[in-house]
Design an enzyme around this catalytic site. Structure first.
Site, short mmCIF file in Angstrom:
data_model
loop_
_atom_site.label_atom_id
_atom_site.label_comp_id
_atom_site.label_asym_id
_atom_site.label_seq_id
_atom_site.Cartn_x
_atom_site.Cartn_y
_atom_site.Cartn_z
N ASP A 1 39.59 34.31 40.27
CA ASP A 1 38.58 34.24 41.34
C ASP A 1 39.09 33.42 42.51
OD1 ASP A 1 36.19 34.69 42.58
OD2 ASP A 1 35.03 33.27 41.37
N HIS B 1 44.00 39.27 48.05
CA HIS B 1 44.27 40.01 46.81
C HIS B 1 45.78 40.21 46.63
CE1 HIS B 1 40.05 40.44 46.37
NE2 HIS B 1 39.90 41.35 47.31
N LEU C 1 54.34 40.33 24.49
CA LEU C 1 53.04 39.92 25.04
C LEU C 1 52.21 41.17 25.26
CD1 LEU C 1 51.26 37.63 26.54
CD2 LEU C 1 52.22 38.59 28.63
C1 FPP Z 1 38.27 37.76 42.84
O1 FPP Z 1 38.38 37.15 44.09
C2 FPP Z 1 39.36 38.70 42.62
C3 FPP Z 1 39.25 40.05 42.56
C4 FPP Z 1 37.96 40.76 42.68
C5 FPP Z 1 40.40 40.94 42.39
C6 FPP Z 1 41.50 40.43 41.51
C7 FPP Z 1 42.76 41.10 41.93
C8 FPP Z 1 43.98 40.53 41.97
C9 FPP Z 1 44.23 39.19 41.46
C10 FPP Z 1 45.15 41.21 42.57
C11 FPP Z 1 45.54 42.48 41.95
C12 FPP Z 1 45.89 42.34 40.53
C13 FPP Z 1 46.50 43.32 39.86
C14 FPP Z 1 46.75 43.17 38.42
C15 FPP Z 1 46.93 44.53 40.55
P1 FPP Z 1 37.19 37.33 45.15
O2 FPP Z 1 37.56 38.44 46.07
O3 FPP Z 1 35.88 37.52 44.44
O4 FPP Z 1 37.26 35.93 45.86
P2 FPP Z 1 36.06 35.14 46.56
O5 FPP Z 1 35.07 34.79 45.48
O6 FPP Z 1 36.75 33.93 47.12
O7 FPP Z 1 35.50 36.05 47.63
#
Ligand code: FPP
Length: 250
Positions: A28, A45, A139
């Site tokens: 997050d 991201h 893993l």
């Molecule tokens: C949460 O941050 C994260 C996500 C919804 C997406 C997670 C994706 C990645 C870590 C990158 C891609 C990974 C792979 C495996 C391809 P948020 O957008 O909710 O952050 P915020 O709460 O600060 O808005």
């Protein structure tokens, strides 16, 4: 972060106690990381993808058996179309760039969730990497995509109901083990530790059944800044917990 700091921490956690078999992470804070730099959210991201790479390597070095990452929830489909398509493209890019490396590292990639909702190119990439790495044992990397825990449990209940209706099992055979066998995570040990980054203290519909006795570790670090050091710090915190599973201490 320097390599020596995380290497020192790695020695410490290896000497201090048991390494968790299964580490789950709610990644997050990508959006906040980008906002803090006046960048568009998709760049957050993209930086989060680098953190994924580092945490996979860190987990292998520590000897973790299963790493579960919450990459895209069912609720995330409600995000603006541009962000959803950026995340889908990033998933394809991650697989394209990392598949051979993951294969060499001995990582078995499993994508778990309602995968039929993915775009056809994203689904094809997912299918390819799962097949390519299916024989690996170093893993197991569970990437949860289009996933929601309530839907997973509901699906398991429906599959059991179908088995009962078809006479394959009796209602009395519906127990914890039978339900577990119908979850996406069938065959995986339950997570020992669930890490959530960015300081938020919620489970957000992730692995609700599986985390019944999991230790929760909250890290204030935003996901793109999370790496080996933060993974090892979270494992050290886990090692200091007294896990009782509802019983009294030994
Ligand atoms: C949460 O941050 C994260 C996500 C919804 C997406 C997670 C994706 C990645 C870590 C990158 C891609 C990974 C792979 C495996 C391809 P948020 O957008 O909710 O952050 P915020 O709460 O600060 O808005």
């Amino acid at each position: 972060m320097t390599v020596s700091v995380s290497a020192g921490l790695l020695d410490q956690i290896k000497q201090h106690g048991a390494i968790p078999r299964h580490v789950a992470i709610i990644m997050d804070g990508n959006g906040r990381w980008a906002r803090g730099r006046m960048l568009p959210r998709p760049l957050g991201h993209r930086s989060g993808m680098k953190a994924v790479r580092e945490v996979v390597e860190g987990a292998i070095e520590a000897g973790v058996e299963v790493l579960s990452l919450f990459a895209f929830s069912q609720e995330n489909w409600q995000r603006p179309a541009g962000e959803v398509s950026a995340l889908m493209s990033l998933l394809e890019e991650y697989i394209q760039k990392e598949a051979d490396e993951l294969e060499e590292q001995g990582v078995r990639v499993c994508m778990l969730g309602e995968l039929d909702r993915l775009t056809p190119p994203a689904f094809a990439a997912v299918d390819r990497v799962m097949k390519q790495t299916a024989h690996n044992t170093k893993l197991r990397l569970n990437l949860f995509i289009s996933y929601g825990a309530r839907a997973e449990i509901t699906r398991a209940a429906r599959l059991l109901a179908e088995d009962v209706a078809a006479g394959r099992i009796t209602p009395a055979q519906v127990d914890d083990a039978a339900l577990e066998a119908k979850l996406f995570t069938a065959g995986c040990p339950d997570p020992d530790v669930l890490i959530r980054t960015s300081g938020e203290q919620r489970i957000s519909n992730f692995l609700l059944w599986q985390v019944a006795y999991t230790e929760l570790v909250i890290s204030d670090v935003l996901w793109p800044d999370f790496g080996r050091r933060e993974l090892y710090q979270a494992i050290a915190e886990y090692q200091n917990r007294d896990r009782r599973f509802g019983r009294v201490s030994s």
